[in-house]
Design a protein around this motif. Structure first.
Motif, PDB file in Angstrom:
ATOM      1  N   TYR A 149       9.595  -0.631   3.483  1.00  0.00           N
ATOM      2  CA  TYR A 149       9.044   0.554   2.843  1.00  0.00           C
ATOM      3  C   TYR A 149      10.081   1.162   1.905  1.00  0.00           C
ATOM      4  CZ  TYR A 149      11.382   4.257   5.656  1.00  0.00           C
ATOM      5  OH  TYR A 149      12.288   5.116   6.235  1.00  0.00           O
ATOM      6  N   VAL A 150       9.610   2.098   1.072  1.00  0.00           N
ATOM      7  CA  VAL A 150      10.486   2.762   0.108  1.00  0.00           C
ATOM      8  C   VAL A 150      10.538   4.243   0.477  1.00  0.00           C
ATOM      9  CG1 VAL A 150      10.956   3.237  -2.327  1.00  0.00           C
ATOM     10  CG2 VAL A 150       9.807   1.100  -1.660  1.00  0.00           C
ATOM     11  N   PRO A 151      11.525   4.654   1.267  1.00  0.00           N
ATOM     12  CA  PRO A 151      11.589   6.066   1.674  1.00  0.00           C
ATOM     13  C   PRO A 151      11.930   6.998   0.512  1.00  0.00           C
ATOM     14  CG  PRO A 151      13.520   4.869   2.436  1.00  0.00           C
ATOM     15  CD  PRO A 151      12.593   3.854   1.859  1.00  0.00           C
ATOM     16  N   LYS A 152      12.732   6.508  -0.431  1.00  0.00           N
ATOM     17  CA  LYS A 152      13.105   7.326  -1.592  1.00  0.00           C
ATOM     18  C   LYS A 152      13.035   6.505  -2.872  1.00  0.00           C
ATOM     19  CE  LYS A 152      15.948  10.628   0.971  1.00  0.00           C
ATOM     20  NZ  LYS A 152      17.292  11.228   1.147  1.00  0.00           N
ATOM     21  N   VAL A 153      14.040   5.633  -3.070  1.00  0.00           N
ATOM     22  CA  VAL A 153      14.101   4.848  -4.303  1.00  0.00           C
ATOM     23  C   VAL A 153      14.076   3.354  -4.024  1.00  0.00           C
ATOM     24  CG1 VAL A 153      15.445   4.347  -6.369  1.00  0.00           C
ATOM     25  CG2 VAL A 153      15.392   6.689  -5.454  1.00  0.00           C
ATOM     26  N   ARG A 154      14.912   2.910  -3.087  1.00  0.00           N
ATOM     27  CA  ARG A 154      15.040   1.488  -2.809  1.00  0.00           C
ATOM     28  C   ARG A 154      14.157   1.044  -1.649  1.00  0.00           C
ATOM     29  NH1 ARG A 154      21.561   0.268  -3.098  1.00  0.00           N
ATOM     30  NH2 ARG A 154      21.870   0.830  -5.306  1.00  0.00           N
ATOM     31  N   GLU A 155      13.709  -0.220  -1.729  1.00  0.00           N
ATOM     32  CA  GLU A 155      12.950  -0.792  -0.624  1.00  0.00           C
ATOM     33  C   GLU A 155      13.895  -1.052   0.552  1.00  0.00           C
ATOM     34  OE1 GLU A 155       9.391  -3.828  -0.672  1.00  0.00           O
ATOM     35  OE2 GLU A 155      11.281  -4.947  -0.575  1.00  0.00           O
ATOM     36  N   THR A 156      13.458  -0.629   1.739  1.00  0.00           N
ATOM     37  CA  THR A 156      14.278  -0.721   2.946  1.00  0.00           C
ATOM     38  C   THR A 156      13.549  -1.533   4.000  1.00  0.00           C
ATOM     39  OG1 THR A 156      15.258   1.449   2.496  1.00  0.00           O
ATOM     40  CG2 THR A 156      15.440   0.615   4.743  1.00  0.00           C
ATOM     41  N   LYS A 157      14.279  -2.399   4.682  1.00  0.00           N
ATOM     42  CA  LYS A 157      13.675  -3.226   5.728  1.00  0.00           C
ATOM     43  C   LYS A 157      13.498  -2.422   7.003  1.00  0.00           C
ATOM     44  CE  LYS A 157      16.265  -6.397   7.556  1.00  0.00           C
ATOM     45  NZ  LYS A 157      17.044  -7.654   7.613  1.00  0.00           N
ATOM     46  N   LEU A 158      12.293  -2.461   7.560  1.00  0.00           N
ATOM     47  CA  LEU A 158      12.039  -1.880   8.875  1.00  0.00           C
ATOM     48  C   LEU A 158      12.153  -2.948   9.956  1.00  0.00           C
ATOM     49  CD1 LEU A 158       9.143   0.560   7.968  1.00  0.00           C
ATOM     50  CD2 LEU A 158      11.428   1.182   8.761  1.00  0.00           C
ATOM     51  N   PHE A 165       0.830  -1.199   0.000  1.00  0.00           N
ATOM     52  CA  PHE A 165       0.000   0.000   0.000  1.00  0.00           C
ATOM     53  C   PHE A 165       0.864   1.248   0.000  1.00  0.00           C
ATOM     54  CE2 PHE A 165       0.716  -1.480   4.292  1.00  0.00           C
ATOM     55  CZ  PHE A 165       1.070  -0.354   4.999  1.00  0.00           C
ATOM     56  N   LEU A 166       0.236   2.342  -0.369  1.00  0.00           N
ATOM     57  CA  LEU A 166       0.871   3.659  -0.316  1.00  0.00           C
ATOM     58  C   LEU A 166       0.290   4.425   0.843  1.00  0.00           C
ATOM     59  CD1 LEU A 166       0.855   4.728  -4.071  1.00  0.00           C
ATOM     60  CD2 LEU A 166       2.885   4.312  -2.703  1.00  0.00           C
ATOM     61  N   MET A 167       1.152   5.004   1.672  1.00  0.00           N
ATOM     62  CA  MET A 167       0.700   5.838   2.774  1.00  0.00           C
ATOM     63  C   MET A 167       1.547   7.106   2.789  1.00  0.00           C
ATOM     64  SD  MET A 167       0.215   4.853   6.809  1.00  0.00           S
ATOM     65  CE  MET A 167       1.968   4.604   7.117  1.00  0.00           C
ATOM     66  N   ASP A 168       0.866   8.241   2.626  1.00  0.00           N
ATOM     67  CA  ASP A 168       1.559   9.537   2.583  1.00  0.00           C
ATOM     68  C   ASP A 168       2.687   9.541   1.556  1.00  0.00           C
ATOM     69  OD1 ASP A 168      -0.138  10.517   4.503  1.00  0.00           O
ATOM     70  OD2 ASP A 168       1.202  10.061   6.163  1.00  0.00           O
ATOM     71  N   GLY A 169       2.398   8.940   0.396  1.00  0.00           N
ATOM     72  CA  GLY A 169       3.342   8.983  -0.709  1.00  0.00           C
ATOM     73  C   GLY A 169       4.447   7.957  -0.680  1.00  0.00           C
ATOM     74  N   LYS A 170       4.515   7.123   0.370  1.00  0.00           N
ATOM     75  CA  LYS A 170       5.554   6.108   0.469  1.00  0.00           C
ATOM     76  C   LYS A 170       4.932   4.708   0.352  1.00  0.00           C
ATOM     77  CE  LYS A 170       8.896   8.687   3.313  1.00  0.00           C
ATOM     78  NZ  LYS A 170       8.179   9.977   3.323  1.00  0.00           N
ATOM     79  N   ARG A 171       5.636   3.831  -0.355  1.00  0.00           N
ATOM     80  CA  ARG A 171       5.160   2.466  -0.545  1.00  0.00           C
ATOM     81  C   ARG A 171       5.602   1.579   0.624  1.00  0.00           C
ATOM     82  NH1 ARG A 171       4.788  -1.217  -5.642  1.00  0.00           N
ATOM     83  NH2 ARG A 171       5.005   0.764  -6.737  1.00  0.00           N
ATOM     84  N   TYR A 172       4.646   0.825   1.167  1.00  0.00           N
ATOM     85  CA  TYR A 172       4.920  -0.114   2.257  1.00  0.00           C
ATOM     86  C   TYR A 172       4.534  -1.529   1.816  1.00  0.00           C
ATOM     87  CZ  TYR A 172       5.383   3.817   5.519  1.00  0.00           C
ATOM     88  OH  TYR A 172       5.790   4.964   6.162  1.00  0.00           O
ATOM     89  N   ARG A 173       5.244  -2.503   2.347  1.00  0.00           N
ATOM     90  CA  ARG A 173       4.922  -3.918   2.128  1.00  0.00           C
ATOM     91  C   ARG A 173       4.977  -4.619   3.478  1.00  0.00           C
ATOM     92  NH1 ARG A 173       7.960  -8.539   0.821  1.00  0.00           N
ATOM     93  NH2 ARG A 173       9.878  -7.298   0.555  1.00  0.00           N
TER      94      ARG A 173
END
Length: 431
Positions: free
Chosen positions: A138-147, A113-121
């Protein structure tokens, strides 16, 4: 907070073979009517376009409702697993029992989903005893990053998630995301916030709560004029609605509802209910309106009118706030033209300026029209020979945009219809 649904995946195992994925991503197609591309699709950025609505068709027992139930369970478990369950409570999942390969495998759930312009999985795997795995990227800018990522009781948590130590407080049968929100982790609070307020579910089980919500809106003058306008515009013969507070009865809140449904989104206001009157014009013999007549809503209005009233508050909220709404059997008890009108509200720039998304399960083939839907907005469920559900889109078929979707579907060109055996000798006439 603007939230948009991209994909939902569910299955009994992590492998792609054993799961189905429903997507609201617009396919790279051009509709017959260019207005469908302009109205039914909205651009998130230069690369991503999403659909405003999608319909899911299939035979009875093909898995349509199970898709909605799976999403409803995921939603509930995300919000409540840390507070509504005890350490000994089983997780309410069920493995696919028609295959020896999957009968002992965990159930798989994932949302993109997209939340406030950022993609989350976000997703998890669980059996009835414990959460097997859980992940949030999530994708803070370009790359998917693990939370964070979880394997049984082993956790890998990024510094930006700010949840160090919380893993020790996470039970085997609870989600780390849910526990994180309890301890005020920002990412978790925001995600569960949109799940509670922005992801709406409608099924027959939910109707008492939704009915209450519409009444609350009318009592508190929240979107009242829009709710009344919607009901008037749909030609139900109602000119106005009057709601008066009264004493609590079980007519509105059904105490047989499961605790899961009660706690999902709507607060039940115990201690009060309402007397609902619909206002109709009264005419003389020459057809001139002379006065008004008040009807008791419960006893005098049809089941279709009562369902539309039940939906009205949630429909208006969804459109106004740009929410996501999933409806099982949208067409039940509604005339096909009314169902079409509801779908058209979502497929409209004017009525849906905030890009709310409608996903619904239906048998109404009248909606299968290239004047209402693009091909990628039409989905089908079908049981394969092994009893598992296949989910696929009409966009996967190479057909002309001017083809008759309804006629071809009824003829079985896309599958997802019941194959009925010979019933001529069902009853023995000699008995």
């Amino acid at each position: 907070m603007q939230v948009m649904l991209i994909e939902f995946s569910v299955g009994n195992y992590r492998s792609f073979k054993e799961r189905v994925t429903f997507s609201m991503v617009a396919a790279n197609i051009v509709a017959k009517d260019k207005e469908l591309d302009e109205n039914n699709v909205f651009a998130v950025d230069k690369e991503l376009k999403l659909l405003k609505s999608a319909a899911i068709y299939g035979a009875n027992a093909s898995g349509k409702s199970n898709l909605a139930k799976a999403l409803s369970f995921m939603r509930w478990f995300m919000v409540n697993s840390s507070r509504e369950t005890q350490s000994t409570d089983p997780i309410d999942v069920e493995p696919f029992r028609l295959s020896t390969e999957t009968e002992d495998k965990p159930s798989y759930f994932e949302l993109v989903f997209l939340m406030d312009g950022k993609r989350y999985r976000y997703g998890f795997e669980a059996n009835q005893e414990q959460v097997i795995s859980e992940w949030l990227y999530y994708v803070p800018k370009v790359r998917e990053t693990k939370l964070f990522e979880r394997k049984i009781n082993s956790f890998k948590i990024s510094k930006s998630y700010e949840a160090s130590g919380i893993q020790k407080r996470t039970r085997d049968n609870a989600l780390f995301l849910s526990v994180s929100a309890q301890f005020n982790v920002g990412f978790a609070e925001e995600i569960l916030g949109w799940v509670i307020s922005k992801l709406g579910m409608i099924s027959e089980l939910w109707e008492p709560l939704l009915f209450t919500y519409t009444i609350d809106c009318l009592m508190n003058n929240e979107n009242k004029s829009d709710i009344v306008k919607l009901i008037k515009k749909l030609d139900l013969g109602i000119d106005d609605i009057q709601v008066e507070k009264g004493n609590f009865t079980n007519d509105i809140v059904n105490d047989n509802l499961t605790d899961r449904v009660k706690h999902l989104t709507l607060e039940i206001r115990r201690g009060q209910t309402a007397s609902i009157k619909t206002i109709h014009k009264k005419f003389d013999k020459n057809g001139n309106d002379q006065s008004i007549e008040k009807f008791d809503f419960r006893s005098h209005e049809s089941e279709g009118t009562q369902k539309l009233f039940t939906l009205a508050g949630t429909l208006i909220k969804t459109l106004k706030e740009g929410d996501i709404l999933v409806v099982d059997e949208l067409d039940a008890r509604l005339h096909p033209l009314i169902t079409t009108a509801i779908v058209s509200l979502f497929n409209s720039k004017e009525a849906n300026p905030n890009n709310a998304q409608l996903i619904f399960m239906t048998h109404d083939t009248n909606l299968l029209s290239n004047k209402l839907f693009r091909r990628d907005q039409i989905w089908f469920t079908e049981k394969n020979r092994y009893g598992a559900t296949d989910l696929y889109s009409l966009a996967e078929y190479k057909i002309r945009n001017d083809a008759s979707f309804e006629s071809d579907y009824i003829k079985g060109k896309y599958g997802a219809i019941p194959y009925i055996g010979d019933l001529s000798h069902l009853v023995d006439s000699h008995v």
